[in-house]
Design a protein around this motif. Structure first.
Motif, PDB file in Angstrom:
ATOM      1  N   ALA A  37       0.859  -1.192   0.000  1.00 38.71           N
ATOM      2  CA  ALA A  37       0.000   0.000   0.000  1.00 38.71           C
ATOM      3  C   ALA A  37       0.886   1.229   0.000  1.00 38.71           C
ATOM      4  N   LEU A  38       0.282   2.367  -0.243  1.00 34.80           N
ATOM      5  CA  LEU A  38       1.024   3.628  -0.228  1.00 34.80           C
ATOM      6  C   LEU A  38       1.507   3.937   1.187  1.00 34.80           C
ATOM      7  N   ALA A  39       2.794   4.189   1.342  1.00 34.69           N
ATOM      8  CA  ALA A  39       3.368   4.650   2.611  1.00 34.69           C
ATOM      9  C   ALA A  39       3.567   6.160   2.495  1.00 34.69           C
ATOM     10  N   GLY A  40       2.728   6.902   3.178  1.00 30.77           N
ATOM     11  CA  GLY A  40       2.745   8.347   3.033  1.00 30.77           C
ATOM     12  C   GLY A  40       4.067   8.984   3.385  1.00 30.77           C
ATOM     13  N   GLU A  41       4.732   8.486   4.427  1.00 33.79           N
ATOM     14  CA  GLU A  41       6.026   9.055   4.815  1.00 33.79           C
ATOM     15  C   GLU A  41       7.040   8.889   3.691  1.00 33.79           C
ATOM     16  N   SER A  42       7.092   7.710   3.111  1.00 34.95           N
ATOM     17  CA  SER A  42       8.047   7.465   2.027  1.00 34.95           C
ATOM     18  C   SER A  42       7.728   8.323   0.810  1.00 34.95           C
ATOM     19  N   ALA A  43       6.452   8.545   0.557  1.00 37.56           N
ATOM     20  CA  ALA A  43       6.044   9.335  -0.605  1.00 37.56           C
ATOM     21  C   ALA A  43       6.494  10.789  -0.493  1.00 37.56           C
ATOM     22  N   SER A  44       6.781  11.249   0.728  1.00 35.63           N
ATOM     23  CA  SER A  44       7.133  12.657   0.906  1.00 35.63           C
ATOM     24  C   SER A  44       8.445  13.031   0.234  1.00 35.63           C
ATOM     25  N   ASP A  45       9.335  12.044  -0.009  1.00 32.07           N
ATOM     26  CA  ASP A  45      10.597  12.357  -0.682  1.00 32.07           C
ATOM     27  C   ASP A  45      10.934  11.325  -1.757  1.00 32.07           C
ATOM     28  N   ASN A  46       9.914  10.729  -2.342  1.00 31.75           N
ATOM     29  CA  ASN A  46      10.109   9.775  -3.441  1.00 31.75           C
ATOM     30  C   ASN A  46       9.144  10.127  -4.561  1.00 31.75           C
ATOM     31  N   GLU A 294       8.226  -8.516 -15.292  1.00 27.39           N
ATOM     32  CA  GLU A 294       7.179  -7.493 -15.181  1.00 27.39           C
ATOM     33  C   GLU A 294       7.143  -6.952 -13.756  1.00 27.39           C
ATOM     34  N   MET A 295       7.226  -5.635 -13.620  1.00 29.82           N
ATOM     35  CA  MET A 295       7.324  -5.030 -12.293  1.00 29.82           C
ATOM     36  C   MET A 295       6.452  -3.780 -12.154  1.00 29.82           C
ATOM     37  N   GLU A 296       5.563  -3.498 -13.107  1.00 31.01           N
ATOM     38  CA  GLU A 296       4.926  -2.179 -13.074  1.00 31.01           C
ATOM     39  C   GLU A 296       4.051  -1.981 -11.842  1.00 31.01           C
ATOM     40  N   ALA A 297       3.449  -3.040 -11.305  1.00 34.88           N
ATOM     41  CA  ALA A 297       2.659  -2.878 -10.084  1.00 34.88           C
ATOM     42  C   ALA A 297       3.560  -2.528  -8.907  1.00 34.88           C
ATOM     43  N   ILE A 298       4.708  -3.176  -8.828  1.00 31.42           N
ATOM     44  CA  ILE A 298       5.663  -2.887  -7.757  1.00 31.42           C
ATOM     45  C   ILE A 298       6.252  -1.494  -7.917  1.00 31.42           C
ATOM     46  N   GLU A 299       6.475  -1.064  -9.145  1.00 31.11           N
ATOM     47  CA  GLU A 299       7.069   0.252  -9.379  1.00 31.11           C
ATOM     48  C   GLU A 299       6.174   1.393  -8.907  1.00 31.11           C
ATOM     49  N   ALA A 300       4.897   1.117  -8.670  1.00 31.78           N
ATOM     50  CA  ALA A 300       4.024   2.134  -8.083  1.00 31.78           C
ATOM     51  C   ALA A 300       4.530   2.569  -6.714  1.00 31.78           C
ATOM     52  N   ALA A 301       5.295   1.702  -6.040  1.00 37.74           N
ATOM     53  CA  ALA A 301       5.829   2.018  -4.716  1.00 37.74           C
ATOM     54  C   ALA A 301       7.128   2.805  -4.790  1.00 37.74           C
TER      55      ALA A 301
END
Length: 313
Positions: A37-46, A294-301
């Motif tokens: 799932a989306l990790a909001g903290e990680s998304a802040s600088d990725n 194939e990695m596109e689902a994982i690359e969403a992270a």
């Protein structure tokens, strides 16, 4: 030596023999994307992370299983379960890594398990996993070097790209790894020389924009570094084998690649599809076949194939 001076680094590294240790890992380990799932903290600088609606957990699990099967046909590959409270744990190489002391100095020295210090609390929880620690220390006999309790971020082989044959590394400085953290990793891995480079604004890990392949060739995205010309220092170490990636290749995670044997470079299917004819020809000239998953689902992270692979040296 640890330095910010690319010329000084290249001058020393060019004289080093490739006798530090094996150029590629003897095994690998993964962590399944359970609780993906989306990790909001990680998304802040990725900036590579997608929005929450793009996370497809069943597809990510299926693609991760396919990665496990593909790598297992090449080298022993273990996979640990993930947990819902650590949604980024499928990228274990940032938290756990292995090192062997300089073989030219002491070939009999015990290998090390290095535990990194993550920037975000959501990822700091991963470092406490007793099962992964015990697998290395109790079962495999690795000596622990635990950096997780000190205050300086040092996200291991996400921030640090290593040429294991020569015992040299390149650190991409960012919020995920500061200069003190880089020095701690240099010491923990026992490297002979480490070059510190500032990443470009918006980049978070060196291994997204740089890969050293079995000590013989380099994939590099110049736009990923604050001073792209600093990569010119690598030409002296890998003459004719520094492959500079285009913006399209960079965006498709072609820099997030890994060599797990002497003749194969692994990357995501999206990265493979983005490779130019010139890049493919350069990899072939360096002796590498390209294999993809194939990695596109994982690359969403926000990471790709190399981020998923922990190396066992």
């Amino acid at each position: 030596m640890i330095t910010r001076d690319p010329r000084r680094f290249a001058a020393l590294a060019a004289g080093l023999a490739p006798d530090f240790g094996p150029a590629t890992a003897r095994a690998a380990f993964l962590v399944a994307p359970d609780g993906f799932a989306l990790a909001g903290e990680s998304a802040s600088d990725n900036r590579y992370m997608a929005g929450a609606g793009a996370f497809d957990a069943p597809r990510a699990l299926a693609q991760h299983r396919a990665l496990h099967q593909a790598l297992s046909a090449t080298l022993p590959t273990a996979c640990f379960a993930g947990h819902a409270d650590t949604p980024d744990a499928l990228f274990p190489n940032n938290v756990f890594a292995t090192a062997r002391p300089d073989a030219a100095v002491d070939a009999a020295a015990a290998p090390r398990l290095v535990v990194g210090r993550m920037r975000h609390p959501v990822r700091q929880r991963e470092a406490a996993r007793s099962d992964i620690r015990a697998w290395f220390t109790d079962m495999l006999g690795y000596e622990p070097v635990d950096l997780s309790g000190q205050p300086h971020p040092c996200e291991l082989t996400g921030a640090l790209v290593i040429d294991r044959a020569r015992g040299i590394g390149i650190v991409g400085l960012s919020e995920r790894c500061d200069e003190t953290g880089a020095r701690l990793m240099h010491e923990a891995f026992g490297l002979r020389a480490t070059l510190l480079l500032e990443l470009a604004a918006g980049e978070y890990h060196a291994n997204v924009v740089l890969a050293i392949l079995a000590g013989r060739a380099v994939l590099a995205a110049p736009a990923g570094f604050a001073t792209p010309a600093a990569l010119d220092a690598l030409d002296a170490l890998y003459p004719g084998r520094v492959i500079r990636l285009s913006a399209k290749e960079h965006a498709a995670f072609a820099g997030n690649a890994i060599a797990l044997d002497a003749g194969t470079v692994w990357m995501s299917a999206g990265a493979g599809a983005a490779l130019s004819d010139a890049t493919r020809a350069a990899l072939a000239a360096a002796g590498f076949a390209v294999r993809t998953v194939e990695m596109e689902a994982i690359e969403a992270a926000g990471g790709s194939l190399r981020c998923c692979v922990g190396e066992v040296f």
